[in-house]
Design a protein around this motif. Sequence first.
Motif, mmCIF file in Angstrom:
data_model
loop_
_atom_site.group_PDB
_atom_site.id
_atom_site.type_symbol
_atom_site.label_atom_id
_atom_site.label_comp_id
_atom_site.label_asym_id
_atom_site.label_seq_id
_atom_site.Cartn_x
_atom_site.Cartn_y
_atom_site.Cartn_z
ATOM 1 N N GLY A 263 33.480 29.956 41.477
ATOM 2 C CA GLY A 263 32.714 30.720 42.455
ATOM 3 C C GLY A 263 33.609 31.321 43.518
ATOM 4 N N LEU A 264 32.967 31.944 44.522
ATOM 5 C CA LEU A 264 33.738 32.602 45.580
ATOM 6 C C LEU A 264 33.919 31.721 46.803
ATOM 7 C CD1 LEU A 264 32.488 36.307 45.455
ATOM 8 C CD2 LEU A 264 34.500 35.284 44.406
ATOM 9 N N GLY A 265 33.237 30.578 46.854
ATOM 10 C CA GLY A 265 33.453 29.631 47.939
ATOM 11 C C GLY A 265 32.993 30.099 49.301
ATOM 12 N N LEU A 266 31.943 30.936 49.349
ATOM 13 C CA LEU A 266 31.423 31.366 50.645
ATOM 14 C C LEU A 266 30.612 30.244 51.294
ATOM 15 C CD1 LEU A 266 30.147 35.009 49.942
ATOM 16 C CD2 LEU A 266 32.447 34.235 50.550
ATOM 17 N N THR A 267 30.472 30.332 52.595
ATOM 18 C CA THR A 267 29.614 29.390 53.302
ATOM 19 C C THR A 267 28.158 29.832 53.166
ATOM 20 O OG1 THR A 267 29.681 30.591 55.397
ATOM 21 C CG2 THR A 267 31.454 29.004 54.980
ATOM 22 N N THR A 268 27.252 28.919 53.489
ATOM 23 C CA THR A 268 25.831 29.259 53.437
ATOM 24 C C THR A 268 25.510 30.413 54.377
ATOM 25 O OG1 THR A 268 25.270 26.970 52.881
ATOM 26 C CG2 THR A 268 23.492 28.344 53.751
ATOM 27 N N ASN A 311 20.373 48.165 36.100
ATOM 28 C CA ASN A 311 21.200 47.165 35.433
ATOM 29 C C ASN A 311 22.700 47.406 35.512
ATOM 30 O OD1 ASN A 311 19.317 45.161 33.854
ATOM 31 N ND2 ASN A 311 18.364 47.183 33.646
ATOM 32 N N MET A 312 23.137 48.658 35.542
ATOM 33 C CA MET A 312 24.574 48.916 35.593
ATOM 34 C C MET A 312 25.235 48.344 36.854
ATOM 35 S SD MET A 312 25.670 50.107 32.821
ATOM 36 C CE MET A 312 27.303 50.656 33.305
ATOM 37 N N PRO A 313 24.551 48.387 38.025
ATOM 38 C CA PRO A 313 25.188 47.796 39.211
ATOM 39 C C PRO A 313 25.451 46.294 39.098
ATOM 40 C CG PRO A 313 23.470 49.327 39.876
ATOM 41 C CD PRO A 313 23.338 49.146 38.386
ATOM 42 N N ASN A 314 24.846 45.628 38.102
ATOM 43 C CA ASN A 314 25.168 44.210 37.887
ATOM 44 C C ASN A 314 26.634 44.018 37.527
ATOM 45 O OD1 ASN A 314 22.576 43.334 38.445
ATOM 46 N ND2 ASN A 314 21.906 43.493 36.310
ATOM 47 N N LEU A 315 27.284 45.121 37.117
ATOM 48 C CA LEU A 315 28.727 45.063 36.880
ATOM 49 C C LEU A 315 29.489 44.681 38.145
ATOM 50 C CD1 LEU A 315 29.280 48.178 34.582
ATOM 51 C CD2 LEU A 315 29.767 45.791 33.987
ATOM 52 N N ALA A 316 28.826 44.858 39.303
ATOM 53 C CA ALA A 316 29.468 44.481 40.565
ATOM 54 C C ALA A 316 29.789 42.990 40.578
ATOM 55 C CB ALA A 316 28.567 44.849 41.746
ATOM 56 N N PHE A 317 28.895 42.182 40.004
ATOM 57 C CA PHE A 317 29.148 40.743 39.970
ATOM 58 C C PHE A 317 30.164 40.387 38.884
ATOM 59 C CE2 PHE A 317 25.468 40.281 42.717
ATOM 60 C CZ PHE A 317 25.884 39.232 43.526
ATOM 61 N N PHE A 318 30.198 41.161 37.814
ATOM 62 C CA PHE A 318 31.262 40.968 36.821
ATOM 63 C C PHE A 318 32.622 41.271 37.462
ATOM 64 C CE2 PHE A 318 34.005 42.689 33.409
ATOM 65 C CZ PHE A 318 34.080 41.546 32.609
ATOM 66 N N PHE A 319 32.653 42.311 38.294
ATOM 67 C CA PHE A 319 33.868 42.653 39.030
ATOM 68 C C PHE A 319 34.279 41.511 39.959
ATOM 69 C CE2 PHE A 319 35.287 44.142 43.223
ATOM 70 C CZ PHE A 319 36.560 44.620 42.900
ATOM 71 N N LEU A 320 33.308 40.959 40.696
ATOM 72 C CA LEU A 320 33.614 39.868 41.628
ATOM 73 C C LEU A 320 34.133 38.633 40.889
ATOM 74 C CD1 LEU A 320 30.630 40.002 44.161
ATOM 75 C CD2 LEU A 320 32.959 40.851 44.492
ATOM 76 N N SER A 321 33.488 38.319 39.757
ATOM 77 C CA SER A 321 33.886 37.118 39.011
ATOM 78 C C SER A 321 35.213 37.319 38.283
ATOM 79 C CB SER A 321 32.789 36.729 38.014
ATOM 80 O OG SER A 321 32.565 37.756 37.065
ATOM 81 N N SER A 322 35.612 38.568 38.080
ATOM 82 C CA SER A 322 36.881 38.856 37.410
ATOM 83 C C SER A 322 38.043 38.908 38.392
ATOM 84 C CB SER A 322 36.796 40.181 36.648
ATOM 85 O OG SER A 322 35.780 40.142 35.669
ATOM 86 N N THR A 323 37.803 39.511 39.556
ATOM 87 C CA THR A 323 38.881 39.716 40.529
ATOM 88 C C THR A 323 38.928 38.625 41.596
ATOM 89 O OG1 THR A 323 37.465 41.119 41.914
ATOM 90 C CG2 THR A 323 38.757 42.206 40.184
ATOM 91 N N MET A 324 37.806 37.921 41.816
ATOM 92 C CA MET A 324 37.720 36.813 42.774
ATOM 93 C C MET A 324 38.267 37.211 44.149
ATOM 94 S SD MET A 324 36.255 34.446 41.035
ATOM 95 C CE MET A 324 36.534 32.943 41.943
ATOM 96 N N PRO A 325 37.754 38.269 44.763
ATOM 97 C CA PRO A 325 38.277 38.691 46.076
ATOM 98 C C PRO A 325 37.885 37.683 47.166
ATOM 99 C CG PRO A 325 36.292 39.907 45.545
ATOM 100 C CD PRO A 325 36.628 39.102 44.326
ATOM 101 N N ASP A 326 38.682 37.649 48.221
ATOM 102 C CA ASP A 326 38.342 36.805 49.364
ATOM 103 C C ASP A 326 37.975 37.635 50.587
ATOM 104 O OD1 ASP A 326 40.800 37.807 50.034
ATOM 105 O OD2 ASP A 326 41.848 35.868 49.956
ATOM 106 N N ASN A 327 37.964 38.949 50.412
ATOM 107 C CA ASN A 327 37.587 39.865 51.483
ATOM 108 C C ASN A 327 36.063 39.976 51.535
ATOM 109 O OD1 ASN A 327 36.893 42.348 52.883
ATOM 110 N ND2 ASN A 327 39.071 42.853 52.835
ATOM 111 N N LEU A 328 35.460 39.552 52.638
ATOM 112 C CA LEU A 328 34.004 39.520 52.735
ATOM 113 C C LEU A 328 33.399 40.926 52.705
ATOM 114 C CD1 LEU A 328 31.608 37.597 52.997
ATOM 115 C CD2 LEU A 328 31.802 37.798 55.494
#
Length: 432
Positions: A263-268, A311-328
């Motif tokens: 996961g991305l480890g964000l706070t609640t 549905n195509m914008p769901n690729l945004a989460f594929f991007f997040l899970s692939s690149t694992m950015p820490d920039n909020l």
Amino acid sequence: MNNSKLRHPLTWVPTLYFAEGLPLWVVLIVAGVMFKSMGISNQDIGHWTGILVLAWTFKPLWSPLLETSNNKRFFVVLFQIIGGIALGLIALTLQLPNSVAVTVALLGVVALASATHDIAADGLYIASLSTKQQTAFAGWQGAFYNASKFVISGGLVVLAGDLQTKYQYPPEKAWAVIFAIMSAGLIGIAIYHLWALPANPAVTTAPTSIKEGFATLIEVIIDFFKKPGIWLSILFILLFRAGEAQVSTIAPLFLLDSRAAGGLGLTTAQVGWAYGAAGTIAFIVGSIIGGYFAGWLGLRRGMVFLIIGMNMPNLAFFFLSSTMPDNLTIITAAIFIENFGFGFGFVGLILYMMQVLSVGKYQTAHYAFGTGFMALGLVLFRTFSGDIQAALGYKHFFLWVILSAIPVLVLSLWIVPKSTEEKLTADPALAV
């Protein structure tokens, strides 16, 4: 004469639909974030929150019980109070050991009370306002229905996170505070509605007995299933939210999960700001643009693009899970894109149920049946989303979500008949 008959709709329509939305977002979003912070697995969260949505799936089946009474005002207040009490009991239960099972059961009470409240609230709205007024105040409905999401999944989730991080509250205690606030708020709205809601209009067409009510229900069901191509329509509705139902369940858990767990480890609190606040705004903006788009191109020609846009914008989460950015900022932008797409495409389902599915003698009842099947699809895909994610991992899960949209995309090529009238008004508060 009851003076409440003369009250302006703005004294009660916004609060009525804020109260209609509040328990729904508790079940769909808050419950998942809460259980995640308590260390519950994604599989269990998916199972529990998915099953709770069944209350909205089957609510048309007990609607005749409310139709036998003209006192919908009473039932609106009653089920707001029941829902508020259940939320308060959750606040108390969370502070006890081994409270998860009881909490889930009480969330079931919240869901049943909310689904039944929806029937009475929508019925009171329709019976109290003229057709012109219904159209004029539909925007207030949608605005405050979504405002409840902003307040609950944005503001209160942020507060829960702050209580845990800044004040070192254990998760159970932090969420007990949140549920106590929601309980007081819903009961407070119910007390306000004792004064604000309009008196019950005289209705001569309602069933006079439970027996007559169920006889009408049987007639409505038979007429519904006699519609041409009804089984294809049901399949289309069930599949429409296949991708979104899975993403909306797992995405907040992905944001919260530790980086060691993928996961991305964000706070609640960060999830509250990004998903609850920015996500809600994106959904509203996407819905408005989607409505204008459908009006411009027409539902039949526009449906394919609406589904792709959803549905195509769901690729945004594929991007997040692939690149694992820490920039909020990057993470929030991806969440904004995903929720914008959901709002944009969801218009297609609402318009399809209004313009295609509900055409005929029992337009309101058949629209309610459509929302029931929509909720059933939500249940099916939410319930097993945790199991799929656990088997695939976050990255491949979000890719699977994109593939889940292919069946409904194929159906969209011929599901809207040529004879469909392109009506542009939709009531977002009627949907789950």
